[in-house]
Design a protein around this motif. Structure first.
Motif, PDB file in Angstrom:
ATOM      1  N   LEU A  46      13.869  12.501  -4.743  1.00 49.06           N
ATOM      2  CA  LEU A  46      14.121  11.167  -5.300  1.00 49.06           C
ATOM      3  C   LEU A  46      13.779  10.076  -4.293  1.00 49.06           C
ATOM      4  CD1 LEU A  46      17.527  11.808  -7.111  1.00 49.06           C
ATOM      5  CD2 LEU A  46      15.275  11.556  -8.165  1.00 49.06           C
ATOM      6  N   PHE A  47      14.060  10.334  -3.024  1.00 52.66           N
ATOM      7  CA  PHE A  47      13.722   9.359  -1.981  1.00 52.66           C
ATOM      8  C   PHE A  47      12.211   9.178  -1.880  1.00 52.66           C
ATOM      9  CE2 PHE A  47      12.884   8.372   2.568  1.00 52.66           C
ATOM     10  CZ  PHE A  47      13.506   7.137   2.620  1.00 52.66           C
ATOM     11  N   MET A  48      11.468  10.277  -2.015  1.00 46.87           N
ATOM     12  CA  MET A  48      10.005  10.200  -1.994  1.00 46.87           C
ATOM     13  C   MET A  48       9.499   9.339  -3.153  1.00 46.87           C
ATOM     14  SD  MET A  48       7.262  13.328  -2.463  1.00 46.87           S
ATOM     15  CE  MET A  48       7.798  13.606  -4.156  1.00 46.87           C
ATOM     16  N   VAL A  49      10.022   9.570  -4.341  1.00 47.45           N
ATOM     17  CA  VAL A  49       9.615   8.783  -5.508  1.00 47.45           C
ATOM     18  C   VAL A  49       9.969   7.312  -5.311  1.00 47.45           C
ATOM     19  CG1 VAL A  49      10.011   8.426  -7.981  1.00 47.45           C
ATOM     20  CG2 VAL A  49       9.795  10.750  -7.078  1.00 47.45           C
ATOM     21  N   PHE A  50      11.147   7.053  -4.762  1.00 44.59           N
ATOM     22  CA  PHE A  50      11.587   5.678  -4.540  1.00 44.59           C
ATOM     23  C   PHE A  50      10.670   4.954  -3.550  1.00 44.59           C
ATOM     24  CE2 PHE A  50      14.202   2.712  -1.975  1.00 44.59           C
ATOM     25  CZ  PHE A  50      14.467   1.772  -2.951  1.00 44.59           C
ATOM     26  N   MET A  51      10.279   5.627  -2.477  1.00 48.18           N
ATOM     27  CA  MET A  51       9.417   5.004  -1.478  1.00 48.18           C
ATOM     28  C   MET A  51       8.027   4.712  -2.047  1.00 48.18           C
ATOM     29  SD  MET A  51      11.498   4.597   0.925  1.00 48.18           S
ATOM     30  CE  MET A  51      10.449   3.965   2.223  1.00 48.18           C
ATOM     31  N   PHE A  52       7.525   5.621  -2.886  1.00 51.15           N
ATOM     32  CA  PHE A  52       6.241   5.364  -3.536  1.00 51.15           C
ATOM     33  C   PHE A  52       6.369   4.214  -4.535  1.00 51.15           C
ATOM     34  CE2 PHE A  52       4.586   9.968  -2.888  1.00 51.15           C
ATOM     35  CZ  PHE A  52       4.193   9.624  -1.605  1.00 51.15           C
ATOM     36  N   TRP A  53       7.521   4.161  -5.218  1.00 43.75           N
ATOM     37  CA  TRP A  53       7.736   3.070  -6.167  1.00 43.75           C
ATOM     38  C   TRP A  53       7.774   1.717  -5.457  1.00 43.75           C
ATOM     39  CZ3 TRP A  53      12.060  -0.218  -6.568  1.00 43.75           C
ATOM     40  CH2 TRP A  53      12.061  -1.056  -7.692  1.00 43.75           C
ATOM     41  N   LEU A  54       8.368   1.681  -4.276  1.00 42.05           N
ATOM     42  CA  LEU A  54       8.390   0.432  -3.515  1.00 42.05           C
ATOM     43  C   LEU A  54       6.979  -0.039  -3.183  1.00 42.05           C
ATOM     44  CD1 LEU A  54      11.302   0.879  -0.929  1.00 42.05           C
ATOM     45  CD2 LEU A  54      11.272  -0.555  -2.988  1.00 42.05           C
ATOM     46  N   ALA A  55       6.088   0.939  -2.916  1.00 47.54           N
ATOM     47  CA  ALA A  55       4.713   0.574  -2.570  1.00 47.54           C
ATOM     48  C   ALA A  55       3.943   0.052  -3.775  1.00 47.54           C
ATOM     49  CB  ALA A  55       3.994   1.776  -1.968  1.00 47.54           C
ATOM     50  N   THR A  56       4.267   0.561  -4.971  1.00 45.16           N
ATOM     51  CA  THR A  56       3.518   0.161  -6.162  1.00 45.16           C
ATOM     52  C   THR A  56       4.176  -0.997  -6.913  1.00 45.16           C
ATOM     53  OG1 THR A  56       4.698   1.822  -7.507  1.00 45.16           O
ATOM     54  CG2 THR A  56       2.641   2.503  -6.452  1.00 45.16           C
ATOM     55  N   LYS A  58       5.027  -4.020  -6.066  1.00 47.93           N
ATOM     56  CA  LYS A  58       4.339  -5.300  -5.874  1.00 47.93           C
ATOM     57  C   LYS A  58       2.942  -5.069  -5.303  1.00 47.93           C
ATOM     58  CE  LYS A  58       8.595  -7.964  -5.141  1.00 47.93           C
ATOM     59  NZ  LYS A  58       9.333  -8.873  -4.206  1.00 47.93           N
ATOM     60  N   ALA A  59       2.283  -4.030  -5.825  1.00 49.00           N
ATOM     61  CA  ALA A  59       0.934  -3.701  -5.334  1.00 49.00           C
ATOM     62  C   ALA A  59      -0.050  -4.810  -5.693  1.00 49.00           C
ATOM     63  CB  ALA A  59       0.474  -2.383  -5.938  1.00 49.00           C
ATOM     64  N   GLY A  65       0.272  -5.228   1.208  1.00 44.74           N
ATOM     65  CA  GLY A  65       1.323  -5.334   2.211  1.00 44.74           C
ATOM     66  C   GLY A  65       1.281  -4.154   3.159  1.00 44.74           C
ATOM     67  N   LYS A  66       2.098  -4.211   4.208  1.00 42.39           N
ATOM     68  CA  LYS A  66       2.066  -3.160   5.223  1.00 42.39           C
ATOM     69  C   LYS A  66       2.459  -1.802   4.647  1.00 42.39           C
ATOM     70  CE  LYS A  66       2.985  -6.260   9.129  1.00 42.39           C
ATOM     71  NZ  LYS A  66       3.917  -6.594  10.246  1.00 42.39           N
ATOM     72  N   TRP A  67       3.549  -1.784   3.857  1.00 43.63           N
ATOM     73  CA  TRP A  67       4.002  -0.504   3.309  1.00 43.63           C
ATOM     74  C   TRP A  67       3.010   0.026   2.276  1.00 43.63           C
ATOM     75  CZ3 TRP A  67       6.467   3.499   4.539  1.00 43.63           C
ATOM     76  CH2 TRP A  67       6.899   4.424   3.583  1.00 43.63           C
ATOM     77  N   PHE A  70       0.086   1.486   4.146  1.00 44.26           N
ATOM     78  CA  PHE A  70       0.416   2.763   4.773  1.00 44.26           C
ATOM     79  C   PHE A  70       0.435   3.888   3.730  1.00 44.26           C
ATOM     80  CE2 PHE A  70       3.746   5.861   5.958  1.00 44.26           C
ATOM     81  CZ  PHE A  70       3.161   6.369   7.113  1.00 44.26           C
ATOM     82  N   VAL A  71       1.067   3.623   2.573  1.00 41.93           N
ATOM     83  CA  VAL A  71       1.140   4.635   1.517  1.00 41.93           C
ATOM     84  C   VAL A  71      -0.256   4.957   0.997  1.00 41.93           C
ATOM     85  CG1 VAL A  71       1.952   5.069  -0.839  1.00 41.93           C
ATOM     86  CG2 VAL A  71       3.504   4.091   0.859  1.00 41.93           C
ATOM     87  N   GLU A  72      -1.087   3.939   0.838  1.00 40.01           N
ATOM     88  CA  GLU A  72      -2.450   4.168   0.349  1.00 40.01           C
ATOM     89  C   GLU A  72      -3.250   5.026   1.327  1.00 40.01           C
ATOM     90  OE1 GLU A  72      -4.184   0.389  -0.398  1.00 40.01           O
ATOM     91  OE2 GLU A  72      -3.121   0.080  -2.305  1.00 40.01           O
ATOM     92  N   ILE A  73      -3.079   4.785   2.623  1.00 38.83           N
ATOM     93  CA  ILE A  73      -3.776   5.588   3.624  1.00 38.83           C
ATOM     94  C   ILE A  73      -3.332   7.046   3.542  1.00 38.83           C
ATOM     95  CG2 ILE A  73      -4.013   5.996   6.114  1.00 38.83           C
ATOM     96  CD1 ILE A  73      -3.865   2.953   6.494  1.00 38.83           C
ATOM     97  N   CYS A  74      -2.019   7.262   3.414  1.00 36.38           N
ATOM     98  CA  CYS A  74      -1.486   8.622   3.327  1.00 36.38           C
ATOM     99  C   CYS A  74      -1.975   9.328   2.070  1.00 36.38           C
ATOM    100  CB  CYS A  74       0.047   8.593   3.337  1.00 36.38           C
ATOM    101  SG  CYS A  74       0.771   8.029   4.894  1.00 36.38           S
TER     102      CYS A  74
END
Length: 266
Positions: A46-56, A58-59, A65-67, A70-74
């Motif tokens: 769930l934490f993984m999904v939440f962190m990806f949701w934060l990145a998308t 306000k994509a 943005g920085k986050w 970073f997520v896009e690079i990963c």
């Protein structure tokens, strides 16, 4: 329950390596749920999904943005590895690779949290056993590898059909006249893949956890011992900063290789 100060080094390690379990129904043994492994695994997912949701959430297509960057690079890194390894056309492979890599990575990263930082607050809440690293539990790694095994079957059946898969299983690699040997060889090959996948991850994470606990208890209660334990513990932690993502990467890559091989004709 005896306090930590009364525990011997052996009992201290055994205490921290014991899972919080509950039997299913009136059974026990195999029919036992490892509550800590299950709960922690779900929370990390769930934490993984939440962190990806934060990145998308306000994509932006322009300047990310920085986050988000970073997520896009990963994600691009994992996607590139999956595309280079898998030679089929399935669109499921990249999502599978992303899920495996980041989920295992987050579960492995819990090893960086000292065991007592989790155990002590839980003891105050009445929970006396809690193994914090899910991938140090063979049940978790076997669960993931068995899931990969069923995906291998799905990919093979989708690519070859039931008839083609059965024919290849019985006739490869020695031909139809060696059918019993082909059957035995292919059963061993198919079963060895998920077992080795699970044991590799479990062995590295479980062994690393034991070393962390050994460093802590061997330092003793003296000031010099604690400082020595802190120095060696820091060195082992730095080493594990390489091991943790490496084990997640190996599990992901081998899974994709197995999925690719399951579609290949022999």
């Amino acid at each position: 329950m005896a306090g930590e100060a009364e525990l011997t080094p052996t009992s201290y390690i055994q205490h921290h390596l014991k899972n919080l379990t509950t039997p299913v129904g009136d059974g026990g043994g195999f029919w036992t749920i490892h509550v800590d492994t299950l709960v922690t695994s779900v929370l990390m997912g769930l934490f993984m999904v939440f962190m990806f949701w934060l990145a998308t959430r306000k994509a932006t297509p322009g300047v990310p943005g920085k986050w988000q960057a970073f997520v896009e690079i990963c994600l691009e890194f994992v996607d590139r590895q999956a595309r280079d390894t898998y030679h089929g056309t399935s669109k499921l492979v990249t999502p599978i690779a992303i899920t495996l890599f980041f989920w295992i990575l987050l579960m492995n990263l819990l090893k960086m949290v000292p065991a007592d930082f989790i155990a002590k607050p839980l003891e105050l809440a009445g929970v006396h056993y809690w193994k914090p690293v899910p991938t140090a539990d063979v049940n978790a790694t076997l669960g993931m590898s068995i899931s990969v095994f069923f995906l291998m079957l799905f990919f093979a059946l989708r690519s070859k059909g039931l008839g083609g898969f059965t024919h290849e299983f019985l006739t490869a690699p020695f031909g139809k006249w060696m059918m019993p040997f082909n059957l035995i060889l292919n059963i061993v090959e198919w079963l060895s893949k998920p077992i080795s996948l699970a044991m590799r991850l479990f062995g590295n994470m479980f062994g690393g956890e034991i070393v962390f606990l050994l460093i802590w208890v061997l330092g003793g209660a003296s000031l010099i011992g604690m400082l020595g334990g802190a120095v060696f513990g820091l060195g082992w932690m730095i080493f594990h900063l390489l091991v943790i993502p490496l084990q997640a990467f190996i599990f992901m890559m081998l899974s994709i290789v197995y999925l690719s091989l399951s579609e290949d004709s022999h």
